[in-house]
Structure formats: structure tokens, C-alpha cells
Design a protein around this motif. Structure first.
Motif, PDB file in Angstrom:
ATOM      1  N   GLY A   1      -1.368  -4.791   3.768  1.00  0.00           N
ATOM      2  CA  GLY A   1      -0.306  -4.704   4.759  1.00  0.00           C
ATOM      3  C   GLY A   1      -0.717  -5.396   6.058  1.00  0.00           C
ATOM      4  O   GLY A   1      -1.885  -5.360   6.446  1.00  0.00           O
ATOM      5  N   PHE A   2       0.246  -6.020   6.713  1.00  0.00           N
ATOM      6  CA  PHE A   2      -0.057  -6.795   7.921  1.00  0.00           C
ATOM      7  C   PHE A   2      -0.462  -5.865   9.069  1.00  0.00           C
ATOM      8  O   PHE A   2       0.257  -4.922   9.405  1.00  0.00           O
ATOM      9  CB  PHE A   2       1.150  -7.624   8.339  1.00  0.00           C
ATOM     10  N   ALA A   3      -1.599  -6.166   9.688  1.00  0.00           N
ATOM     11  CA  ALA A   3      -2.084  -5.348  10.802  1.00  0.00           C
ATOM     12  C   ALA A   3      -1.146  -5.426  11.998  1.00  0.00           C
ATOM     13  O   ALA A   3      -1.009  -4.452  12.750  1.00  0.00           O
ATOM     14  CB  ALA A   3      -3.489  -5.802  11.202  1.00  0.00           C
ATOM     15  N   ASP A   4      -0.473  -6.573  12.186  1.00  0.00           N
ATOM     16  CA  ASP A   4       0.439  -6.712  13.331  1.00  0.00           C
ATOM     17  C   ASP A   4       1.569  -5.697  13.263  1.00  0.00           C
ATOM     18  O   ASP A   4       2.039  -5.219  14.311  1.00  0.00           O
ATOM     19  CB  ASP A   4       1.018  -8.132  13.370  1.00  0.00           C
ATOM     20  N   ASP A   5       2.026  -5.350  12.066  1.00  0.00           N
ATOM     21  CA  ASP A   5       3.100  -4.365  11.948  1.00  0.00           C
ATOM     22  C   ASP A   5       2.606  -2.974  12.335  1.00  0.00           C
ATOM     23  O   ASP A   5       3.346  -2.193  12.953  1.00  0.00           O
ATOM     24  CB  ASP A   5       3.633  -4.344  10.512  1.00  0.00           C
ATOM     25  N   PHE A   6       1.362  -2.651  11.979  1.00  0.00           N
ATOM     26  CA  PHE A   6       0.802  -1.360  12.377  1.00  0.00           C
ATOM     27  C   PHE A   6       0.662  -1.276  13.909  1.00  0.00           C
ATOM     28  O   PHE A   6       0.900  -0.226  14.507  1.00  0.00           O
ATOM     29  CB  PHE A   6      -0.564  -1.145  11.731  1.00  0.00           C
ATOM     30  N   HIS A   7       0.266  -2.376  14.520  1.00  0.00           N
ATOM     31  CA  HIS A   7       0.019  -2.367  15.967  1.00  0.00           C
ATOM     32  C   HIS A   7       1.283  -2.565  16.787  1.00  0.00           C
ATOM     33  O   HIS A   7       1.245  -2.434  18.013  1.00  0.00           O
ATOM     34  CB  HIS A   7      -0.987  -3.457  16.328  1.00  0.00           C
ATOM     35  N   SER A   8       2.398  -2.888  16.121  1.00  0.00           N
ATOM     36  CA  SER A   8       3.640  -3.129  16.872  1.00  0.00           C
ATOM     37  C   SER A   8       4.288  -1.837  17.346  1.00  0.00           C
ATOM     38  O   SER A   8       5.160  -1.860  18.203  1.00  0.00           O
ATOM     39  CB  SER A   8       4.625  -3.919  16.019  1.00  0.00           C
ATOM     40  N   ILE A   9       3.863  -0.703  16.764  1.00  0.00           N
ATOM     41  CA  ILE A   9       4.391   0.590  17.186  1.00  0.00           C
ATOM     42  C   ILE A   9       3.212   1.539  17.399  1.00  0.00           C
ATOM     43  O   ILE A   9       2.090   1.267  16.977  1.00  0.00           O
ATOM     44  CB  ILE A   9       5.359   1.184  16.147  1.00  0.00           C
ATOM     45  N   ILE A  10       3.499   2.647  18.070  1.00  0.00           N
ATOM     46  CA  ILE A  10       2.480   3.680  18.266  1.00  0.00           C
ATOM     47  C   ILE A  10       2.643   4.704  17.162  1.00  0.00           C
ATOM     48  O   ILE A  10       3.664   5.400  17.081  1.00  0.00           O
ATOM     49  CB  ILE A  10       2.635   4.350  19.641  1.00  0.00           C
ATOM     50  N   LEU A  11       1.673   4.760  16.281  1.00  0.00           N
ATOM     51  CA  LEU A  11       1.738   5.692  15.158  1.00  0.00           C
ATOM     52  C   LEU A  11       1.529   7.118  15.658  1.00  0.00           C
ATOM     53  O   LEU A  11       0.731   7.361  16.579  1.00  0.00           O
ATOM     54  CB  LEU A  11       0.685   5.339  14.117  1.00  0.00           C
ATOM     55  N   PRO A  12       2.231   8.089  15.078  1.00  0.00           N
ATOM     56  CA  PRO A  12       2.096   9.474  15.562  1.00  0.00           C
ATOM     57  C   PRO A  12       0.710  10.022  15.257  1.00  0.00           C
ATOM     58  O   PRO A  12       0.028   9.613  14.309  1.00  0.00           O
ATOM     59  CB  PRO A  12       3.188  10.225  14.785  1.00  0.00           C
ATOM     60  N   SER A  13       0.288  10.990  16.054  1.00  0.00           N
ATOM     61  CA  SER A  13      -1.021  11.616  15.857  1.00  0.00           C
ATOM     62  C   SER A  13      -1.060  12.424  14.561  1.00  0.00           C
ATOM     63  O   SER A  13      -2.141  12.724  14.047  1.00  0.00           O
ATOM     64  CB  SER A  13      -1.362  12.522  17.044  1.00  0.00           C
TER      65      SER A  13
ATOM     66  N   VAL B   1       0.821  -1.206   0.000  1.00  0.00           N
ATOM     67  CA  VAL B   1       0.000   0.000   0.000  1.00  0.00           C
ATOM     68  C   VAL B   1       0.862   1.267   0.000  1.00  0.00           C
ATOM     69  O   VAL B   1       0.631   2.208   0.748  1.00  0.00           O
ATOM     70  CB  VAL B   1      -1.011   0.010   1.173  1.00  0.00           C
ATOM     71  N   TYR B   2       1.867   1.247  -0.896  1.00  0.00           N
ATOM     72  CA  TYR B   2       2.750   2.371  -1.170  1.00  0.00           C
ATOM     73  C   TYR B   2       3.629   2.751   0.030  1.00  0.00           C
ATOM     74  O   TYR B   2       3.983   3.902   0.226  1.00  0.00           O
ATOM     75  CB  TYR B   2       1.949   3.590  -1.632  1.00  0.00           C
ATOM     76  N   LYS B   3       4.010   1.757   0.807  1.00  0.00           N
ATOM     77  CA  LYS B   3       4.900   2.027   1.950  1.00  0.00           C
ATOM     78  C   LYS B   3       5.929   0.913   2.072  1.00  0.00           C
ATOM     79  O   LYS B   3       5.612  -0.275   1.921  1.00  0.00           O
ATOM     80  CB  LYS B   3       4.106   2.111   3.262  1.00  0.00           C
ATOM     81  N   ASP B   4       7.160   1.312   2.383  1.00  0.00           N
ATOM     82  CA  ASP B   4       8.215   0.342   2.705  1.00  0.00           C
ATOM     83  C   ASP B   4       8.289   0.093   4.203  1.00  0.00           C
ATOM     84  O   ASP B   4       8.429  -1.052   4.643  1.00  0.00           O
ATOM     85  CB  ASP B   4       9.578   0.846   2.214  1.00  0.00           C
ATOM     86  N   VAL B   5       8.219   1.173   4.991  1.00  0.00           N
ATOM     87  CA  VAL B   5       8.368   1.058   6.443  1.00  0.00           C
ATOM     88  C   VAL B   5       7.311   1.919   7.137  1.00  0.00           C
ATOM     89  O   VAL B   5       6.716   2.824   6.538  1.00  0.00           O
ATOM     90  CB  VAL B   5       9.781   1.487   6.903  1.00  0.00           C
ATOM     91  N   LEU B   6       7.102   1.645   8.421  1.00  0.00           N
ATOM     92  CA  LEU B   6       6.217   2.429   9.284  1.00  0.00           C
ATOM     93  C   LEU B   6       7.063   3.102  10.359  1.00  0.00           C
ATOM     94  O   LEU B   6       7.959   2.476  10.949  1.00  0.00           O
ATOM     95  CB  LEU B   6       5.170   1.529   9.941  1.00  0.00           C
ATOM     96  N   TYR B   7       6.782   4.385  10.592  1.00  0.00           N
ATOM     97  CA  TYR B   7       7.480   5.135  11.625  1.00  0.00           C
ATOM     98  C   TYR B   7       6.537   5.374  12.798  1.00  0.00           C
ATOM     99  O   TYR B   7       5.346   5.630  12.610  1.00  0.00           O
ATOM    100  CB  TYR B   7       7.974   6.480  11.089  1.00  0.00           C
ATOM    101  N   GLY B   8       7.101   5.321  14.036  1.00  0.00           N
ATOM    102  CA  GLY B   8       6.296   5.567  15.236  1.00  0.00           C
ATOM    103  C   GLY B   8       7.161   5.541  16.478  1.00  0.00           C
ATOM    104  O   GLY B   8       8.366   5.843  16.430  1.00  0.00           O
ATOM    105  N   THR B   9       6.530   5.121  17.558  1.00  0.00           N
ATOM    106  CA  THR B   9       7.196   5.082  18.860  1.00  0.00           C
ATOM    107  C   THR B   9       7.117   3.674  19.421  1.00  0.00           C
ATOM    108  O   THR B   9       6.068   3.018  19.339  1.00  0.00           O
ATOM    109  CB  THR B   9       6.542   6.068  19.835  1.00  0.00           C
ATOM    110  N   ASN B  10       8.206   3.219  19.992  1.00  0.00           N
ATOM    111  CA  ASN B  10       8.223   1.912  20.631  1.00  0.00           C
ATOM    112  C   ASN B  10       7.287   1.932  21.834  1.00  0.00           C
ATOM    113  O   ASN B  10       7.441   2.779  22.726  1.00  0.00           O
ATOM    114  CB  ASN B  10       9.646   1.561  21.079  1.00  0.00           C
ATOM    115  N   PRO B  11       6.296   1.055  21.907  1.00  0.00           N
ATOM    116  CA  PRO B  11       5.319   1.117  23.008  1.00  0.00           C
ATOM    117  C   PRO B  11       5.920   0.785  24.372  1.00  0.00           C
ATOM    118  O   PRO B  11       5.322   1.111  25.403  1.00  0.00           O
ATOM    119  CB  PRO B  11       4.265   0.081  22.607  1.00  0.00           C
ATOM    120  N   VAL B  12       7.098   0.175  24.409  1.00  0.00           N
ATOM    121  CA  VAL B  12       7.725  -0.202  25.679  1.00  0.00           C
ATOM    122  C   VAL B  12       8.706   0.862  26.141  1.00  0.00           C
ATOM    123  O   VAL B  12       8.643   1.356  27.269  1.00  0.00           O
ATOM    124  CB  VAL B  12       8.415  -1.572  25.549  1.00  0.00           C
TER     125      VAL B  12
END
Length: 508
Positions: A438-450, A390-401
Motif C-alpha cells: 500500500g502507498f505510504a503517501d495515502d497513510f500519511h495523507s490523513i491522521i490515523l486514529p489512536s 493489504v486487505y483494505k479498500d480505504v483508510l479512515y482518519g482525520t483531515n490534517p488541515v
């Protein structure tokens, strides 16, 4: 009574004299009769030769009539609207030459086309400095469209987006930006290889600036290649599609980007160096091995329209690797084809490296003479540069831990399938569906920015397409198409759009 006796000798003498004179006078006609005989024989020979020539002309005429009858039978089979006339209909015998006249007209048109092609071949239309042949080709393509729902690009929608407040909820327009121009040249043989090169361009690089609305496009390079072809081996260097994704759905509404782009089709054109070798098998079948080095693009990395910055793959200072093994027949367009492919690329991001990879399968299976089933499938990671994820290589965010900045390569799975029906040589129908997820687990593995954009939140895209393609003549194309698009973000509701397109093209 005595005086009467002397008369017979006198009569006899007169008769002998007459015979003698006749004999003298008939000696000349004997010679002239021989001359007449010779003349008659010569005339007979001339007449015989003329009869032989006439017989040959009659045979040729009969052969031409037979060919015209065959042409008429083929034309009747090709015309889908032709209806059988009842045997007792008077119109079937009222004008027996009407069908022959139609057939002769079609044959004359074909003959004129062939003569024009021969004349074009004999003339030098384009001359290069190397004096080797140059061939021009192209497709002048007009697309009229009606979109119900909001899309990313009204000319060539790929994504359904949410409707802003006050928007009309659709659009209507037309354009010729998907028109294609191509140049192909053939050169000398090198080490036994036939050399050639080609370049294809369209007008989809952007819109020409003006202080009023315009649909005129800017020229861009689509594909280009330099080719070396041996009987069993080939080498190609060029701007081409992925080696692991050789097929695309059939559509004249989506030419600037192939059908099912961003919905299951890995298609992106990029620089590639490719080698292929065929292992011939019996009955016109073969196994082919292909290997390529690829300069993989990455989605959304270049922020300048003038200066080119290195992509994450180029920053890794090594090319991407791809390979494919396939089995099929020698028919390029409609033969059996089954292939398995693999791809790997190292990507460099600030303070991190990421591995991009894919495993693919492709197939084209003829089902009799009129039907065909084809498609592709893939499973991989960081495939935005190839047209997946879906036109993305990587996801950027914050480590939830830890709360530290983090990124993750987006895993994706997708593919497309198409069913083709050849009703006649000039009329076909296509139905296709495709999805990129795209795999939902990858989206949920980090906290996406607001502040994440709709592109960053996009998780799945799906399409279904149906079209008809009619070619009343070889170079003329009419094609209506319907396409429905579903696009889902990782959170919230999805969006839909319906796209109706009427395409008219002239191919040369």
C-alpha cells in the motif's frame, strides 16, 4: 532230358496267372490312393492354416515384446534413482528376466487402472434427475505444519503478527480442512453450445464448535459455475476468481486460499458473468478477448455470520466491470500465455463515493520442455475485496488541515513470480516470491486514529515460497514446502514468520 522241356510253359502259365490275380487285387488300391491324396491335401491345407495362425500369433508376441521393451525404457528414464549397471557386472546377466518382470508388473498395474476406469465409465455411480453424466472429483489433503513466529491463522498463515507477552513464539499442528470435493455435470447442447456446470467445496468455512480443541472444518462453497461453450465463444455464470487474474502459484500447502494470497495475488472468488471470444491464428495460437460483470466483495464490511448486508460496491447499484486481452497457445496448463487486464468498480460509502480500479498483466512462458516462468502484476486502488491492498479498500482518519473526518482509497501495487522446474513427469520444484504494497503517501495523507487496529495500520506484506512436489503414482501426492512471511505496519518494526509444511494428498 526231354521231360524237362515242359516245365517253362508251366512256369509261364503260373506267372501269367499270378499277374492276372495281382491285377485284380491291385485295382482296389488305386481308388484308395486317390482318397488318401485328397485327405493329404486337406491335412496340408489345415496345417497351412495353422501355420498362418501361428505366424500371426508370433508376430503379435513380437509386437508385445517390442512394446514391453519400450515401456521398460520409458520407466528407466522416469526413475530418478535408477543407476546404470557396469557392462562387466555379473548381476546384469544373472537374471535377465528381472527387468522384464518389473516392466510387466508396471504394465499390468496400468492395465488394471485402465480397466477400472473403463468399468467406472460403464457403470452409473451417480445418477441425476436429468440422466446426464455426473462426475465426482476431489483431493483429500493432509497438511502438517510447524510455524516459527506468530501468524494470523496457523492452518494457512498469510500475515506475520507481533508476539504477545508470554507467547511461545510458534505452533505445531495438522489438519485436513483444505480437502476439496467437486461435482461436475454435462448437459444437452443449446444453440450449438455444449453445456456444463460444476461446484467445488472445502472445509475452510470455520471450526466446528466443541468444548475441546478441534481441527474439523465446516463445509463452504469455493467456486461454482454454469458454462456454455461454442468452438470460439463461451459464456460463464458463477462464483469464480477475477477474470483479470487467471493464474496462481503452485502449492499444496495453500489450497483453501491460493498461493501468494494477500501477497501479490488477486484471487477472491465472487459472482461473475463472463463472455470470451477467441480469434484463431496460425500454428495453434490465438488471441482471446474477455469481458465480465462482477459482484465485487469488499473487505471487512459484513459484521454478521447469518445476515448478508450490501457491500460498498453493491450499494453503488451497478456491477464492477473487468476485461482482459490475451495471446497464447491452446495448451491449458503449460502453453504460452500473456495477458493484459483492466477492472473498474464504483463504491458507495456514507456521504462519499470511491472508485476502485486496477490494471493487470499476467504471463506464463515455457522455457524448453522442463522449465517455466509465470507471474502476475497489478497497480490499482481499493483492491482489498480482490485480495490486494493489504486487505483494505480505504483508510479512515482525520483531515490534517480541517480536522474533519476523512477517508482515502488506498493505492496499491504488487504481484508475484514463480519459476518451475520439471525434473521428471512425477517430480517438480517451484520457487516463488510475491508482495502487496500500500502507498505510504495515502497513510500519511490523513491522521490515523489512536485506536487503529493492526489491520488498519498494515502497509506491506511479502512472501517467498519453495516447494517440491512428488507424484509416485498418478493420484498420490507428497509435497514439503517452506514459506517465509514479512509484514510491515506503516509505523514501527515489521514481523516475520517461518512456515514449514508437509502435505500428503490423494486426488480422485
Amino acid at each position: 532230358m526231354r521231360p524237362s522241356v515242359s516245365k517253362p510253359p508251366a512256369c509261364l502259365l503260373l506267372a501269367l496267372t499270378s499277374i492276372f490275380l495281382n491285377a485284380q487285387t491291385t485295382s482296389q488300391p488305386v481308388i484308395s490312393a486317390d482318397a488318401r491324396t485328397v485327405q493329404l491335401e486337406r491335412r496340408l491345407e489345415t496345417i497351412s492354416s495353422a501355420l498362418v495362425a501361428a505366424r500371426q500369433q508370433v508376430d503379435q508376441s513380437l509386437q508385445q515384446i517390442h512394446e514391453l521393451q519400450q515401456e521398460l525404457a520409458e520407466i528407466k528414464q522416469q526413475l530418478p534413482s535408477a543407476q546404470t549397471v557396469p557392462p562387466n557386472s555379473s548381476s546384469s546377466i544373472a537374471d535377465p528376466l528381472a527387468a522384464l518382470k518389473t516392466s510387466v508388473t508396471d504394465v499390468q498395474e496400468r492395465q488394471d487402472t485402465l480397466e477400472a476406469q473403463v468399468k467406472l465409465h460403464d457403470q452409473t455411480k451417480v445418477e441425476s434427475d436429468s440422466k446426464y453424466p455426473i462426475h465426482l472429483s476431489g483431493l483429500v489433503l493432509f497438511n502438517a505444519f510447524a510455524n516459527r513466529g506468530n501468524v494470523d491463522n496457523i492452518d494457512l498463515p498469510a500475515i506475520a503478527i507481533s508476539q504477545p507477552d508470554g507467547a511461545s513464539g510458534g505452533s505445531l499442528g495438522a489438519g485436513l480442512r483444505q480437502t476439496i470435493l467437486g461435482i461436475e455435470g454435462s448437459g444437452p447442447r443449446i444453440a450449438g453450445a455444449r453445456t456444463s456446470a460444476n461446484v467445488n467445496m472445502d472445509f475452510f468455512a470455520g471450526l466446528a464448535y466443541a468444548n475441546f480443541g478441534t481441527s474439523a472444518g465446516i463445509v463452504r462453497m469455493r467456486t461454482a459455475s454454469i458454462n456454455l461453450d461454442w468452438p470460439k465463444d463461451s459464456v460463464q455464470a458463477g462464483l469464480v476468481g477475477p477474470l483479470i487474474s487467471p493464474l496462481s502459484p503452485t502449492s499444496y500447502a495453500t489450497v483453501a486460499e491460493p498461493g501468494m494470497a494477500w501477497a501479490g495475488n488477486l484471487w477472491t472468488w465472487a459472482p461473475q458473468l463472463r463472455y470470451a471470444h477467441q480469434f484463431p491464428l496460425q500454428e495453434d495460437k490465438h488471441v482471446q478477448f474477455e469481458f465480465g460483470l462482477w459482484d465485487t466483495p469488499s473487505s471487512g464490511y459484513n459484521t454478521s455470520d447469518v445476515l448478508r448486508s450490501p457491500s460498498p460496491s453493491e450499494q453503488s447499484r451497478q456491477p464492477a466491470y473487468e476485461t482482459r486481452v490475451s495471446y497464447g497457445t491452446s495448451s491449458v496448463d503449460r502453453g504460452l500465455q500473456v495477458g493484459l487486464g483492466g477492472y473498474y468498480s464504483r463504491q458507495h460509502y456514507p456521504y462519499n463515493n470511491n472508485d476502485s480500479w486496477a490494471a493487470t498483466v499476467d504471463w506464463r512462458v515455457p522455457l524448453g520442455a522442463r522449465f517455466e516462468f509465470s507471474g502476475e502484476g497489478y497497480r490499482g486502488r481499493s483492491l482489498g475485496g480482490l485480495g490486494g491492498g493489504v486487505y483494505k479498500d480505504v483508510l479512515y482518519g482525520t483531515n490534517p488541515v480541517t480536522g474533519a473526518p476523512a477517508f482515502v482509497g488506498l493505492n496499491a501495487i504488487g504481484g508475484w513470480a514463480q519459476f518451475k522446474s520439471h525434473f521428471t513427469q512425477s517430480f517438480e520444484a517451484n520457487a516463488a516470491t510475491g508482495q502487496d504494497n500500500g502507498f505510504a503517501d495515502d497513510f500519511h495523507s490523513i491522521i490515523l486514529p489512536s485506536t487503529a487496529t493492526s489491520l488498519q495500520l498494515r502497509a506491506r506484506n511479502r512472501m517467498i515460497v519453495g516447494n517440491l512436489i512428488y507424484r509416485p503414482k498418478t493420484y498420490l501426492i507428497f509435497s514439503p514446502e517452506y514459506r517465509r512471511i514479512w509484514t510491515w505496519p506503516i509505523y514501527g518494526q515489521g514481523n516475520t514468520a517461518d512456515v514449514f509444511t508437509l502435505s500428503m494428498g490423494y486426488q480422485f
